[in-house]
Scaffold this motif. Sequence first.
Motif, PDB file in Angstrom:
ATOM      1  N   GLU A  65       0.804  -1.226   0.000  1.00 31.06           N
ATOM      2  CA  GLU A  65       0.000   0.000   0.000  1.00 31.06           C
ATOM      3  C   GLU A  65       0.838   1.277   0.000  1.00 31.06           C
ATOM      4  O   GLU A  65       0.514   2.225  -0.733  1.00 31.06           O
ATOM      5  CB  GLU A  65      -0.951  -0.005   1.196  1.00 31.06           C
ATOM      6  N   VAL A  68       1.973   1.902  -3.618  1.00 34.67           N
ATOM      7  CA  VAL A  68       0.861   2.302  -4.486  1.00 34.67           C
ATOM      8  C   VAL A  68       0.425   3.732  -4.172  1.00 34.67           C
ATOM      9  O   VAL A  68       0.176   4.541  -5.079  1.00 34.67           O
ATOM     10  CB  VAL A  68      -0.317   1.319  -4.328  1.00 34.67           C
ATOM     11  N   THR A  69       0.339   4.056  -2.884  1.00 32.50           N
ATOM     12  CA  THR A  69      -0.041   5.417  -2.483  1.00 32.50           C
ATOM     13  C   THR A  69       0.972   6.438  -2.984  1.00 32.50           C
ATOM     14  O   THR A  69       0.604   7.524  -3.461  1.00 32.50           O
ATOM     15  CB  THR A  69      -0.146   5.503  -0.953  1.00 32.50           C
ATOM     16  N   LEU A  71       2.838   6.229  -5.638  1.00 33.06           N
ATOM     17  CA  LEU A  71       2.652   6.406  -7.081  1.00 33.06           C
ATOM     18  C   LEU A  71       1.488   7.346  -7.362  1.00 33.06           C
ATOM     19  O   LEU A  71       1.578   8.231  -8.224  1.00 33.06           O
ATOM     20  CB  LEU A  71       2.407   5.054  -7.748  1.00 33.06           C
ATOM     21  N   ARG A  72       0.399   7.150  -6.648  1.00 29.36           N
ATOM     22  CA  ARG A  72      -0.774   8.016  -6.871  1.00 29.36           C
ATOM     23  C   ARG A  72      -0.482   9.451  -6.438  1.00 29.36           C
ATOM     24  O   ARG A  72      -0.938  10.406  -7.081  1.00 29.36           O
ATOM     25  CB  ARG A  72      -1.982   7.464  -6.123  1.00 29.36           C
ATOM     26  N   ASP A  73       0.273   9.609  -5.362  1.00 24.35           N
ATOM     27  CA  ASP A  73       0.628  10.958  -4.912  1.00 24.35           C
ATOM     28  C   ASP A  73       1.436  11.696  -5.972  1.00 24.35           C
ATOM     29  O   ASP A  73       1.383  12.931  -6.054  1.00 24.35           O
ATOM     30  CB  ASP A  73       1.433  10.891  -3.608  1.00 24.35           C
ATOM     31  N   ARG A  75       0.980  11.193  -9.152  1.00 24.32           N
ATOM     32  CA  ARG A  75       0.120  11.235 -10.342  1.00 24.32           C
ATOM     33  C   ARG A  75       0.628  10.345 -11.473  1.00 24.32           C
ATOM     34  O   ARG A  75       0.559  10.706 -12.655  1.00 24.32           O
ATOM     35  CB  ARG A  75      -0.040  12.682 -10.829  1.00 24.32           C
ATOM     36  N   ASP A  77       0.253   7.382 -14.013  1.00 28.24           N
ATOM     37  CA  ASP A  77      -0.936   6.942 -14.736  1.00 28.24           C
ATOM     38  C   ASP A  77      -1.580   5.739 -14.055  1.00 28.24           C
ATOM     39  O   ASP A  77      -0.898   4.819 -13.602  1.00 28.24           O
ATOM     40  CB  ASP A  77      -0.559   6.586 -16.178  1.00 28.24           C
ATOM     41  N   GLU A  78      -2.918   5.741 -13.994  1.00 33.76           N
ATOM     42  CA  GLU A  78      -3.642   4.684 -13.284  1.00 33.76           C
ATOM     43  C   GLU A  78      -3.410   3.302 -13.890  1.00 33.76           C
ATOM     44  O   GLU A  78      -3.472   2.295 -13.190  1.00 33.76           O
ATOM     45  CB  GLU A  78      -5.145   4.993 -13.267  1.00 33.76           C
ATOM     46  N   VAL A  81      -0.274   2.242 -12.237  1.00 32.80           N
ATOM     47  CA  VAL A  81      -0.554   1.955 -10.825  1.00 32.80           C
ATOM     48  C   VAL A  81      -1.280   0.621 -10.695  1.00 32.80           C
ATOM     49  O   VAL A  81      -1.014  -0.166  -9.780  1.00 32.80           O
ATOM     50  CB  VAL A  81      -1.389   3.089 -10.195  1.00 32.80           C
ATOM     51  N   GLU A  85      -0.680  -2.625  -8.167  1.00 36.55           N
ATOM     52  CA  GLU A  85      -1.712  -3.176  -7.282  1.00 36.55           C
ATOM     53  C   GLU A  85      -1.953  -4.656  -7.554  1.00 36.55           C
ATOM     54  O   GLU A  85      -2.171  -5.442  -6.630  1.00 36.55           O
ATOM     55  CB  GLU A  85      -3.017  -2.398  -7.461  1.00 36.55           C
TER      56      GLU A  85
END
Length: 302
Positions: A65, A68-69, A71-73, A75, A77-78, A81, A85
């Motif tokens: 987690e 993954v967090t 990577l999202r922070d 930005r 690409d989903e 990401v 996951e």
Amino acid sequence: MTDRWMALRRVGEWVGFEGDELSEYLTIVRPIHNQALEDRKESHAERDLRDEYFEFLNENVLSAEPVVTHLRDHRIDEEVVGLFEAGSVPIKDTFRSQSVIDYELDEIVDFVMLLKLLDRYHEKAESGVEPLENLHSLIYLTNYQLSESDSYSVTKDHGFGMLEETGYRYTFERRDGYVWSDSLQRDLDRLVAWQLLDRELVDDPKPEWDRTYSIFLGQAANLFLTRFEKRLDSFDSLLLNEWERRQNDVIDDFATSSKVGISSHLESLDRFSDRSNGQIVLNGRAKKFTSDQSQRGIQINV
């Protein structure tokens, strides 16, 4: 352990981290990696990790987690990401030295637009481009349309139209009833080697075909597009939009055309019909794409 740290580093580079961002990513993944190793020693003491190390990273480190967090922070690409996951990051590919290539943004823009052309072609024709010479002709027609468009540049006396500043950098010559670019073919061969494109022989080729295989997007194409389309944001959006608009027009008009149909259209163009075999019918983009960023080489992991 050096190779193991290198695998984590290469994954970070593949995501697009560099400099301080890469260091920050490694600071997060290393303690997770160390703890996962300790946990594994307690339950799998008798098993050698070497043969399943990349699987171990996917299941126990990269899918954690905090990673993954992070990577999202930043930005990321989903789609990328989602690979973290799901524990399906293509680590082996990022870890191979031959998967690293150095190109400038000026060249990457051609690669991106080539992939977008093939993606739209597949939407329209539900197949790869076949035969190969049709792909050369479609790219030529994109540049031809740009060359016939009014330039927005202050230097309008070069005869390039918009091709002075946008469009592919490939120069085309006449080959019987179609056009051909050696520099384009070299790039296509590279993209196939990097699995951005695939090609296969056509089982039942037409008699008039010279290059009897089909070209379509490879398994690494989508990730390449999601990563490097963003790199183009620093370019002139008007020029890129015009390039893509003309390219889409060509695909919409000719995606379902045979080689004979495309050749017939080429013959209707003075630049083609007035040339003999081997003569240049159109030069490539006259100017380099530039951006506000440094035009240094970019390391691409595919």
